[in-house]
Design a protein around this motif. Structure first.
Motif, PDB file in Angstrom:
ATOM      1  N   GLU A   4       0.821  -1.214   0.000  1.00  0.00           N
ATOM      2  CA  GLU A   4       0.000   0.000   0.000  1.00  0.00           C
ATOM      3  C   GLU A   4       0.859   1.270   0.000  1.00  0.00           C
ATOM      4  OE1 GLU A   4      -3.400   0.031  -0.072  1.00  0.00           O
ATOM      5  OE2 GLU A   4      -3.428  -2.157  -0.141  1.00  0.00           O
ATOM      6  N   SER A   5       2.148   1.097   0.244  1.00  0.00           N
ATOM      7  CA  SER A   5       3.050   2.235   0.395  1.00  0.00           C
ATOM      8  C   SER A   5       3.745   2.559  -0.928  1.00  0.00           C
ATOM      9  CB  SER A   5       4.108   1.929   1.468  1.00  0.00           C
ATOM     10  OG  SER A   5       3.475   1.675   2.708  1.00  0.00           O
ATOM     11  N   ALA A   6       4.171   3.813  -1.046  1.00  0.00           N
ATOM     12  CA  ALA A   6       4.941   4.281  -2.208  1.00  0.00           C
ATOM     13  C   ALA A   6       6.033   5.209  -1.673  1.00  0.00           C
ATOM     14  CB  ALA A   6       4.040   4.996  -3.202  1.00  0.00           C
ATOM     15  N   PRO A   7       7.119   4.617  -1.143  1.00  0.00           N
ATOM     16  CA  PRO A   7       8.167   5.431  -0.521  1.00  0.00           C
ATOM     17  C   PRO A   7       8.717   6.534  -1.429  1.00  0.00           C
ATOM     18  CG  PRO A   7       8.496   3.134   0.036  1.00  0.00           C
ATOM     19  CD  PRO A   7       7.380   3.183  -0.989  1.00  0.00           C
ATOM     20  N   SER A   8       8.842   6.279  -2.717  1.00  0.00           N
ATOM     21  CA  SER A   8       9.380   7.303  -3.632  1.00  0.00           C
ATOM     22  C   SER A   8       8.444   8.510  -3.734  1.00  0.00           C
ATOM     23  CB  SER A   8       9.635   6.713  -5.017  1.00  0.00           C
ATOM     24  OG  SER A   8       8.419   6.275  -5.595  1.00  0.00           O
ATOM     25  N   GLN A   9       7.176   8.303  -3.370  1.00  0.00           N
ATOM     26  CA  GLN A   9       6.190   9.392  -3.392  1.00  0.00           C
ATOM     27  C   GLN A   9       5.859   9.892  -1.978  1.00  0.00           C
ATOM     28  OE1 GLN A   9       2.832   7.831  -5.578  1.00  0.00           O
ATOM     29  NE2 GLN A   9       4.184   7.033  -7.176  1.00  0.00           N
ATOM     30  N   GLY A  10       6.640   9.435  -0.998  1.00  0.00           N
ATOM     31  CA  GLY A  10       6.430   9.877   0.375  1.00  0.00           C
ATOM     32  C   GLY A  10       5.151   9.344   0.994  1.00  0.00           C
ATOM     33  N   ARG A  11       4.781   8.115   0.650  1.00  0.00           N
ATOM     34  CA  ARG A  11       3.577   7.496   1.228  1.00  0.00           C
ATOM     35  C   ARG A  11       3.964   6.183   1.897  1.00  0.00           C
ATOM     36  NH1 ARG A  11      -2.000   7.132   1.141  1.00  0.00           N
ATOM     37  NH2 ARG A  11      -2.863   5.048   0.887  1.00  0.00           N
ATOM     38  N   PHE A  12       3.698   6.117   3.212  1.00  0.00           N
ATOM     39  CA  PHE A  12       4.006   4.946   4.020  1.00  0.00           C
ATOM     40  C   PHE A  12       2.734   4.580   4.778  1.00  0.00           C
ATOM     41  CE2 PHE A  12       7.731   7.465   3.313  1.00  0.00           C
ATOM     42  CZ  PHE A  12       8.728   6.551   3.022  1.00  0.00           C
ATOM     43  N   VAL A  13       2.306   3.311   4.674  1.00  0.00           N
ATOM     44  CA  VAL A  13       1.017   2.909   5.245  1.00  0.00           C
ATOM     45  C   VAL A  13       1.208   1.726   6.207  1.00  0.00           C
ATOM     46  CG1 VAL A  13      -1.346   2.151   4.739  1.00  0.00           C
ATOM     47  CG2 VAL A  13      -0.159   3.672   3.134  1.00  0.00           C
ATOM     48  N   TRP A  14       0.534   1.826   7.334  1.00  0.00           N
ATOM     49  CA  TRP A  14       0.530   0.754   8.332  1.00  0.00           C
ATOM     50  C   TRP A  14      -0.894   0.312   8.609  1.00  0.00           C
ATOM     51  CZ3 TRP A  14       3.865   4.699   8.242  1.00  0.00           C
ATOM     52  CH2 TRP A  14       5.223   4.417   8.402  1.00  0.00           C
ATOM     53  N   ALA A  15      -1.053  -0.980   8.833  1.00  0.00           N
ATOM     54  CA  ALA A  15      -2.283  -1.509   9.415  1.00  0.00           C
ATOM     55  C   ALA A  15      -2.018  -1.611  10.910  1.00  0.00           C
ATOM     56  CB  ALA A  15      -2.605  -2.885   8.853  1.00  0.00           C
ATOM     57  N   TYR A  16      -3.070  -1.464  11.689  1.00  0.00           N
ATOM     58  CA  TYR A  16      -2.943  -1.725  13.121  1.00  0.00           C
ATOM     59  C   TYR A  16      -4.185  -2.488  13.561  1.00  0.00           C
ATOM     60  CZ  TYR A  16      -5.750   2.566  13.380  1.00  0.00           C
ATOM     61  OH  TYR A  16      -6.714   3.529  13.199  1.00  0.00           O
ATOM     62  N   THR A  17      -3.933  -3.546  14.299  1.00  0.00           N
ATOM     63  CA  THR A  17      -5.018  -4.361  14.817  1.00  0.00           C
ATOM     64  C   THR A  17      -5.164  -4.041  16.298  1.00  0.00           C
ATOM     65  OG1 THR A  17      -4.634  -6.097  13.199  1.00  0.00           O
ATOM     66  CG2 THR A  17      -5.853  -6.717  15.186  1.00  0.00           C
ATOM     67  N   ILE A  18      -6.396  -3.724  16.684  1.00  0.00           N
ATOM     68  CA  ILE A  18      -6.715  -3.373  18.068  1.00  0.00           C
ATOM     69  C   ILE A  18      -7.600  -4.466  18.654  1.00  0.00           C
ATOM     70  CG2 ILE A  18      -7.927  -1.734  19.579  1.00  0.00           C
ATOM     71  CD1 ILE A  18      -5.741  -0.207  18.350  1.00  0.00           C
TER      72      ILE A  18
END
Length: 124
Positions: free
Chosen positions: A21-35
């Motif tokens: 889901e991330s695009a580091p070259s475009q400055g996008r970093f995505v995390w899932a978090y389970t609660i």
């Protein structure tokens, strides 16, 4: 895994970086978090709303408030657990999140907040 207990309710958090889901070259970093919220108290509770403070490694902070979680306001009886997964995007390779849930006791309507522990969002 991160864990915090408030008023007999245990909140556990497990973050996971999502490279697809991330695009580091475009400055996008995505995390899932389970609660997971475990009710160790003797009373049934309802999750009313959420608050998040998300800060990236550059110090940019976002605050998010909203009703319920993932479109739900779950009722959690004593001994039960409620679990859900959501996601958080950042413009930097790492950061931290923390928050709180506003809860309500079902029997008497008393409102109270429970903490979500500070947890790290780290890309590999």
């Amino acid at each position: 895994m991160y864990e915090q207990e408030t008023s007999g309710l245990v909140v556990r958090v497990e973050p996971q970086f999502l490279p697809e889901e991330s695009a580091p070259s475009q400055g996008r970093f995505v995390w899932a978090y389970t609660i997971e919220i475990e009710n160790r108290s003797g009373r049934t509770v309802k999750l009313i709303s959420r608050f998040w403070r998300i800060t990236d490694e550059n110090g940019l902070t976002q605050e998010v408030r909203g009703e319920g979680v993932i479109g739900q306001q779950p009722v959690i009886a004593p001994g039960e657990r409620f679990r859900y997964t959501s996601a958080a995007p950042l413009g930097a390779p790492s950061g931290v999140m923390m928050g709180a849930y506003s809860m309500q006791r079902v029997d008497d309507g008393e409102a109270f907040d429970i903490g979500v522990p500070l947890f790290a969002l780290e890309s590999p």
